[in-house]
Write an enzyme that holds these catalytic residues in place. Structure first.
Site, short mmCIF file in Angstrom:
data_model
loop_
_atom_site.label_atom_id
_atom_site.label_comp_id
_atom_site.label_asym_id
_atom_site.label_seq_id
_atom_site.Cartn_x
_atom_site.Cartn_y
_atom_site.Cartn_z
CD GLU A 15 18.38 44.41 70.97
OE1 GLU A 15 18.04 45.47 70.42
OE2 GLU A 15 18.45 43.31 70.39
CB SER A 174 16.89 41.06 72.35
OG SER A 174 18.11 41.15 71.66
CE1 TYR A 245 20.64 37.12 71.42
CE2 TYR A 245 18.85 37.95 72.78
CZ TYR A 245 19.63 38.04 71.65
OH TYR A 245 19.41 39.05 70.75
NE ARG A 284 17.01 38.47 61.83
CZ ARG A 284 17.11 38.82 63.12
NH1 ARG A 284 18.27 38.85 63.73
NH2 ARG A 284 16.03 39.17 63.80
CG ASP A 286 13.41 38.94 61.42
OD1 ASP A 286 14.36 38.71 60.65
OD2 ASP A 286 13.57 39.24 62.62
CD GLU A 300 12.14 42.66 64.18
OE1 GLU A 300 12.30 43.83 64.53
OE2 GLU A 300 12.73 41.71 64.72
CG ASN A 302 15.95 43.04 63.59
OD1 ASN A 302 15.76 43.67 64.62
ND2 ASN A 302 15.19 42.01 63.23
N GLY A 306 21.86 40.72 65.10
CA GLY A 306 22.84 39.96 65.91
C GLY A 306 23.95 39.46 65.00
P1 ATP Z 1 14.67 41.03 67.27
O1 ATP Z 1 15.50 40.45 68.37
O2 ATP Z 1 14.59 40.11 66.09
O3 ATP Z 1 15.00 42.43 66.92
P2 ATP Z 1 12.19 42.16 68.35
O4 ATP Z 1 12.47 42.44 69.78
O5 ATP Z 1 12.26 43.30 67.40
O6 ATP Z 1 13.14 40.98 67.82
P3 ATP Z 1 9.78 40.94 67.22
O7 ATP Z 1 10.57 40.23 66.20
O8 ATP Z 1 8.84 41.97 66.74
O9 ATP Z 1 10.72 41.55 68.36
O10 ATP Z 1 8.95 39.89 68.08
C1 ATP Z 1 9.61 38.87 68.80
C2 ATP Z 1 8.97 37.53 68.56
O11 ATP Z 1 7.61 37.57 69.01
C3 ATP Z 1 8.87 37.09 67.12
O12 ATP Z 1 10.06 36.50 66.66
C4 ATP Z 1 7.71 36.08 67.21
O13 ATP Z 1 8.13 34.86 67.80
C5 ATP Z 1 6.77 36.77 68.17
N1 ATP Z 1 5.83 37.65 67.48
C6 ATP Z 1 5.93 39.00 67.40
N2 ATP Z 1 4.90 39.53 66.72
C7 ATP Z 1 4.12 38.51 66.35
C8 ATP Z 1 2.89 38.42 65.63
N3 ATP Z 1 2.26 39.51 65.20
N4 ATP Z 1 2.38 37.18 65.42
C9 ATP Z 1 3.01 36.07 65.87
N5 ATP Z 1 4.15 36.10 66.56
C10 ATP Z 1 4.72 37.29 66.82
MG MG Z 2 13.71 43.63 65.91
MG MG Z 3 12.49 39.92 65.60
MG MG Z 4 16.73 43.63 66.58
#
Ligand code: ATP
Ligand code: MG
Ligand code: MG
Ligand code: MG
Length: 339
Positions: A15, A174, A245, A284, A286, A300, A302, A306
């Site tokens: 990231e 991301s 993005y 944040r 989610d 999750e 964060n 961002g």
């Molecule tokens: P961020 O950029 O917010 O830190 P991240 O890389 O930590 O994101 P997640 O938020 O865990 O990743 O997952 C990314 C995306 O994948 C989610 O926003 C959602 O669209 C999808 N997703 C992840 N887990 C699930 C789930 N268990 N059920 C449905 N969709 C999911």
């Molecule tokens: Mg995340």
């Molecule tokens: Mg996420």
């Molecule tokens: Mg993040």
């Protein structure tokens, strides 16, 4: 007197570029009458760049290499009042840099070592939030050693969750390394990808067929407040890197159009999670809202979300009544608060 602020950006994670965009927005917004800001870009090799190279990296949007070892540079930081570690992902958002700054005796924006490391790790987050009684999807975990030793075993344990399911590196952001898997035949590839990013991987049941994705901003230390809830809408199967993005791919709705009482539940669960994880400054949080069942599942947290002027977190706090410059000022005040 003006506070001397050290803004750290870039970093070793995937990231890196996202962090540099966030940093450009913060640099432009920090009120000059209150803060004297120095930026240091951390290259992808983990080295801290001197001023001229930092300026160049901020302009270019990335720094592949260069700089000095950070243990050498951190001793120079005695001249700062506070640090804003605007770093996302491993080696920045995960407690490592927070530990270094704690040892150096420098106050910093955001969560400390514990909140940062547990919040970055999706497996540990799930465990802590489970203990706090916060609703989440069903999940499984696996280590790289296990994956090498018994790939069939790891795959059958994952398949217990049913399809579609999500495979993710335990520590990332991301959507890097995240796959949506629709059948057993796609599992091995998804696991291989995730293990390319982390020693530990989490597999999650899908939150319904197509959940609504709603997010809330938390601000504060011991008495945190929750922003209004926002929603992301997009056409892709899930919120992947490109959707995040590429301009115009996702739409942000603030406040999220939710049935009566749902926003309040989201705010309450997010505050509970924030405190269970010992977060500070900002986060944040989610969620998935499964419209068919009315289920609300925490996805999750964060701890350093961002932070460009158009990112979700600052937009949520804007809806709470804080302009972007007011928000960064408040975050620095929170970092300096006695705790
Ligand atoms: P961020 O950029 O917010 O830190 P991240 O890389 O930590 O994101 P997640 O938020 O865990 O990743 O997952 C990314 C995306 O994948 C989610 O926003 C959602 O669209 C999808 N997703 C992840 N887990 C699930 C789930 N268990 N059920 C449905 N969709 C999911
Ligand atoms: Mg995340
Ligand atoms: Mg996420
Ligand atoms: Mg993040």
């Amino acid at each position: 007197p003006r506070r001397r602020v050290l803004l750290l950006a870039g970093g070793q994670s995937e990231e890196h570029e996202v962090s540099l965009s966030s940093a450009r927005s913060v640099l432009a917004a920090l009120p000059q009458d209150r803060f004297e800001v120095t930026a240091v870009v951390i290259s992808k090799q983990g080295r801290w760049l001197p001023p001229a190279e930092t300026a160049q990296a901020l302009g270019a949007g990335a720094a592949e290499s260069g700089g000095e070892p950070m243990l050498q540079r951190v001793s120079d930081t005695a001249g700062y009042d506070v640090v804003f570690p605007l770093l996302h992902g491993p080696m920045g958002e995960d407690g490592t840099v927070q530990g270094l700054l704690t040892l150096a005796g420098l106050p910093f924006v955001g969560s400390g070592v514990l909140g940062s490391s547990v919040g970055m790790d999706k497996i540990m987050t799930k465990r802590v939030l489970e203990a706090a009684g916060i609703p989440q999807v069903a999940w499984r975990e696996a280590s790289r050693a296990e994956w090498r030793r018994d790939p069939q075993g790891v795959q059958s344990r994952a398949a217990e969750l049913g399809f579609p399911l999500f495979v993710k590196p335990a520590n990332m952001g991301s959507s890097v390394g995240v796959s949506r898997v629709t059948g057993a035949g796609e599992l091995a590839e998804a696991l291989e990808l995730a293990f390319g990013h982390d020693r530990r991987v989490i597999v999650e049941a899908a939150a319904g067929a197509k959940p609504r994705e709603v997010e809330v901003g938390i601000l504060g230390n011991d008495d945190p407040v929750a922003s209004p809830v926002g929603e992301l809408r997009f056409d892709t199967d899930f919120y992947d890197y490109d959707t995040k993005y590429t301009g115009g791919r996702a739409e942000m709705l603030i406040p999220a159009p939710l049935p009566e009482g749902v926003s309040e539940r989201i705010q309450e669960l997010a505050l509970r999670a924030y405190q269970a994880l010992d977060c500070a400054g900002l986060s944040r949080v989610d969620f998935f809202y499964v419209e068919e069942t009315g289920e609300l599942l925490l996805n999750e947290i964060n701890t350093m979300p961002g932070f460009t002027t158009t990112s979700m977190y600052p937009s949520l706090l804007q809806a709470h009544g804080l302009s972007y410059p007011e928000l960064v000022t408040r975050l620095i005040e929170l970092a300096l608060e006695e705790r």
